[in-house]
Design an enzyme around this catalytic site. Structure first.
Site, mmCIF file in Angstrom:
data_model
loop_
_atom_site.group_PDB
_atom_site.id
_atom_site.type_symbol
_atom_site.label_atom_id
_atom_site.label_comp_id
_atom_site.label_asym_id
_atom_site.label_seq_id
_atom_site.Cartn_x
_atom_site.Cartn_y
_atom_site.Cartn_z
ATOM 1 N NE ARG A 112 -0.579 0.455 4.919
ATOM 2 C CZ ARG A 112 -1.144 0.374 6.131
ATOM 3 N NH1 ARG A 112 -2.841 0.382 6.196
ATOM 4 N NH2 ARG A 112 -0.546 0.386 7.195
ATOM 5 C CD GLU A 151 -0.757 5.452 9.840
ATOM 6 O OE1 GLU A 151 -0.230 4.437 9.321
ATOM 7 O OE2 GLU A 151 -1.192 5.055 11.133
ATOM 8 C CB CYS A 159 9.640 9.524 -3.760
ATOM 9 S SG CYS A 159 9.888 9.028 -5.571
ATOM 10 C CB CYS A 161 11.493 9.175 -8.672
ATOM 11 S SG CYS A 161 10.127 10.457 -8.868
ATOM 12 C CB CYS A 164 11.145 13.504 -5.967
ATOM 13 S SG CYS A 164 9.611 12.697 -5.776
ATOM 14 C CD GLU A 307 -5.235 4.095 12.100
ATOM 15 O OE1 GLU A 307 -4.404 2.892 12.492
ATOM 16 O OE2 GLU A 307 -5.369 4.568 11.001
ATOM 17 C CD1 TRP A 315 1.079 -3.307 12.976
ATOM 18 C CD2 TRP A 315 2.960 -2.609 14.132
ATOM 19 N NE1 TRP A 315 0.770 -2.392 13.752
ATOM 20 C CE2 TRP A 315 1.857 -1.743 14.345
ATOM 21 C CE3 TRP A 315 4.152 -2.375 14.521
ATOM 22 C CZ2 TRP A 315 2.053 -0.864 15.440
ATOM 23 C CZ3 TRP A 315 4.427 -1.555 15.511
ATOM 24 C CH2 TRP A 315 3.427 -0.810 15.889
ATOM 25 C CD GLU A 355 -3.047 -3.427 8.649
ATOM 26 O OE1 GLU A 355 -2.199 -2.894 9.188
ATOM 27 O OE2 GLU A 355 -4.228 -3.078 8.532
ATOM 28 C CE LYS A 356 -4.024 -14.340 7.288
ATOM 29 N NZ LYS A 356 -3.249 -13.222 6.445
ATOM 30 C CG HIS A 358 -4.305 -4.740 13.940
ATOM 31 N ND1 HIS A 358 -5.218 -4.219 14.717
ATOM 32 C CD2 HIS A 358 -3.149 -3.881 13.578
ATOM 33 C CE1 HIS A 358 -4.408 -2.918 15.322
ATOM 34 N NE2 HIS A 358 -3.377 -2.821 14.582
HETATM 35 C C1 GLA Z 1 -1.610 2.381 10.805
HETATM 36 C C2 GLA Z 1 -2.657 2.128 9.593
HETATM 37 C C3 GLA Z 1 -4.088 1.245 9.584
HETATM 38 C C4 GLA Z 1 -3.423 -0.069 10.042
HETATM 39 C C5 GLA Z 1 -2.996 0.150 11.461
HETATM 40 C C6 GLA Z 1 -2.400 -1.194 12.026
HETATM 41 O O1 GLA Z 1 -1.850 2.892 11.831
HETATM 42 O O2 GLA Z 1 -3.175 3.688 9.474
HETATM 43 O O3 GLA Z 1 -4.386 1.189 8.380
HETATM 44 O O4 GLA Z 1 -2.416 -0.437 9.303
HETATM 45 O O5 GLA Z 1 -1.756 1.138 11.456
HETATM 46 O O6 GLA Z 1 -1.747 -1.128 13.296
HETATM 47 ZN ZN ZN Z 2 9.045 10.762 -6.672
#
Ligand code: GLA
Ligand code: ZN
Length: 689
Positions: A112, A151, A159, A161, A164, A307, A315, A355-356, A358
């Protein structure tokens, strides 16, 4: 200013990812949300691929349905702009939108946050998606808040590249105007680095050896700004189309890549994702530091914990769960440190994907048989009785100076020692908490006038205006405590000559001739002159010459035995202390206690597992005490006149705080921290009140 209290009580909820679940589950979700007291969910954070499955084809019916369903159940929406992770088609259609590392590796599809912030077509797609969402939901009654992206800089904060590189050059042109100015600032006379054309300037990609330090520093500044430009692109669209809806993007506390002091000025409310390690010994210091930073970013404004985990994350190498009671305790801590919203990642633990494992508010076992769910529900109920706390403010008499520019500069390679900033800041923060202080973080050029004491654990880089700011603060009566290797370089990372730390020398009344870097197997010792107490010193000591400062402690060993290790100096109406080495936490506590005492700041000595804040709530004062220990109770002697926060009845002055216990005590008078006494072990003979 955006009024976070418009939410009518404490915000409670989670990231909600209904696209991971079949429709039947959605009705069950809202029923359970009502049961738990959820009043806000963050929706659509990773929904881009579902909202725009092909370029320019938008599908909103499922989101319409979810928005309506939530609204029917009285649940507000913190709607994400869904730009956090572009769909595979986008990255494949524009291969050069994939970011590049310092080694020249282009990152690939499958994780991601795969984007280069400078890519024009990517930016266009981001703008279009944001506009589409704003147009569609601008009048939707569930819409309460905008959650821009997610985030920024969490996985990719730089980056390297060629796009940039081009943006970097134009950022440098804006900053320096001429190449001569840049050449001077970067010190390119060294190693034949002189630039004769803007086009020759590159990002600090992997080089044969140390890249030019000021180039590296400017690159970090640029990289933070470049992501900020991307944020601004979305925020501008939203401000234009929905001026009545506040805008936030979730921060990560002490994230290395982004200068949050700068970023926070472009939000209506600060929000934070915090994942202190429940397996660590002091999760409350880890969390508390981020909480206090969030509150400080916008001058004390309350903020949203966007969050956190209900229990374990997925993780870390080993993911400790939150033992019964810890989740509630850490939420109380966030409230106590200024949060008005308490949200989780995520509503329902996923079945598939990275993240299953989590935790979620709803765990894999389902709600009925889940310990976590019982705690989630109980907390939701409890928060209704605590709504008044969203009006509280936390006055701090002590601030720690913090600056991302300093963090970047200090940790650039080729230094006397490879110093890390955060362990030092953590140590000083923990010390101040154990001395009963509310702690603010303050930018070096920020307003210092509200504080009695300003602490600089390691402010290596100090701009000239910042040095002036500090000088003015002390001259007008403030107390400064400076740690070693502070005030060494200016904003270009140029050493100030004539004896370190030249930027603060007159304030501190001394100059440092040499640094004594200690090897891992070496140590020195200091002895405090007033008490005779000695402490070990690791990593760093100094050769100091006094020009007016008084000696408070001396080094004990090596060729600097008998020479100053801690000093104080009157400067104008104030006082400046200097700690000339890396001292253990106990020594920092001892020394800061003396500083607070002389500065007339009320304090007490608290065990590390007791988290205390003192806030002002209308005409009353509130003490929020948390015993962050799973098995050990604490015995506390409260300031007299304490009332139970919830029902106003008098509390006994001596109380036992159970393991993971919480006490919320209200006073109809002003309370000083030196009225609080704590006994670490529960003694059989409690002192009578
Ligand atoms: C971050 C992300 C979430 C998730 C959590 C897991 O804070 O914003 O999408 O990945 O971590 O801890
Ligand atoms: Zn770049």
């Amino acid at each position: 200013m955006f009024d976070i209290n418009n939410f009518d009580g404490i915000i409670y909820g989670a990231d909600y990812n209904p696209e991971q679940w079949p429709r039947e589950i959605w009705r069950e979700d809202v029923r359970l949300m009502n049961e738990a007291g959820v009043n806000l969910v963050s929706l659509g954070i990773f929904s881009w691929a579902h909202l725009e499955p092909q370029p320019g084809t938008y599908i909103f019916d499922w989101l319409d349905e979810v928005m309506d369903l939530l609204h029917e159940h009285g649940i507000g929406v913190n709607l994400a702009t869904a730009t956090a992770s572009p769909p595979p088609w986008l990255s494949l259609k524009y291969p050069d939108s994939k970011p590049v590392t310092a080694d020249g590796v282009r990152l690939e599809v499958g994780g991601r946050q795969l984007y280069c912030p400078s890519h024009k077509a990517f930016r266009t797609h981001v703008r279009e998606l944001t506009e589409q969402l704003a147009r569609r939901y601008q009048d939707h009654p569930a819409l309460k808040l905008w959650h821009v992206n997610n985030e920024y800089g969490c996985h990719v904060d730089q980056c390297f590249c060629s796009l940039c590189a081009e943006e970097f050059r134009s950022w440098l042109r804006d900053k320096y105007g001429t190449l001569d100015t840049l050449n001077f600032a970067w010190g390119t006379a060294f190693w034949s680095q002189r630039y004769g054309d803007w086009a020759e300037i590159q990002p600090p990609r992997r080089a044969p050896t140390y890249a030019n330090p000021t180039q590296q520093l400017d690159w970090r500044r640029f990289s933070s700004d470049n992501l900020l430009t991307l944020y601004r692109l979305e925020a501008d669209v939203l401000r234009n189309m929905t001026p009545h809806i506040p805008v936030t993007t979730n921060f990560l506390g002490f994230l290395p890549g982004l200068d949050y002091f700068k970023w926070a000025q472009e939000e209506d409310v600060v929000s934070l994702d915090a994942y202190p390690d429940p397996g660590g010994s002091r999760p409350h210091f880890e969390a508390g530091m981020s909480y206090d930073m969030m509150r400080s970013l916008r001058g004390g404004q309350r903020w949203i914990l966007m969050e956190q985990a209900t229990s374990a994350v997925n993780w870390r190498e080993r993911n400790s769960l939150k033992r019964p009671g810890l989740m509630r305790l850490l939420n109380h801590q966030a409230l106590a440190h200024g949060a008005s919203g308490l949200m989780f990642f995520q509503w329902r633990a996923s079945r598939a994907g990275a993240e299953k494992y989590h935790s979620g508010m709803v765990q894999h076992v389902g709600p009925e048989r889940s310990r976590v769910w019982q705690e989630v529900k109980a907390l939701g109920q409890e928060l209704k009785t605590l709504a008044e706390l969203t009006q509280a403010r936390l006055p701090a008499r002590v601030a720690i100076m913090f600056d991302w520019n300093n963090w970047w500069a200090l940790e650039i390679d080729s230094k006397p020692a490879a110093l890390k900033l955060m362990p030092l800041v953590q140590k000083w923060y923990a010390a101040l908490k154990q001395l009963g202080q509310n702690v603010d973080f303050v930018h070096p050029e920020g307003d210092l006038s509200a504080y009695d004491v300003v602490a600089l654990p390691n402010q290596y880089l100090l701009s000239h205006p910042a040095a002036q700011n500090v000088r003015r603060f002390v001259a007008s009566g403030g107390t400064l405590v400076s740690g070693f290797f502070s005030g060494i370089v200016d904003e270009h990372e140029h050493v100030q000559l004539g004896g370190y730390p030249a930027l603060l020398g007159d304030v501190l009344g001394l100059w440092v001739e040499e640094w004594v870097v200690l090897q891992p197997h070496e140590k020195n010792q200091i002895q405090l002159l007033n008490s005779g107490t000695t402490y070990d010193v690791f990593n760093w000591a100094e050769v100091i010459h006094l020009t007016g400062a008084e000696m408070l402690a001396t080094f004990q060993q090596d060729f600097i035995a008998g020479q100053p290790a801690v000093t104080s100096h009157h400067f104008g109406a104030g006082k400046a202390y200097y700690l000339a080495g890396d001292f253990p936490e106990e020594a920092v506590i001892d020394l800061l206690a003396q500083v607070l005492l002389h500065a007339d700041v009320p304090m007490c000595r608290l065990p590390e597992r007791l988290n205390v804040t003192l806030s002002e709530l209308g005409e009353t004062c509130v003490l929020h005490l948390l015993n962050v220990h799973p098995t050990q109770p604490l015995q506390i002697r409260l300031p007299d006149g304490g009332l139970c926060f919830e029902n106003g009845t008098y509390l006994p002055q001596v109380m036992t705080l159970a393991p993971y216990g919480i006490a919320l005590v209200r006073y109809h008078r002003s309370v000083r921290m030196d009225e609080l006494q704590v006994q670490d072990e529960v003694s059989a003979h409690a002192p009578s009140p």
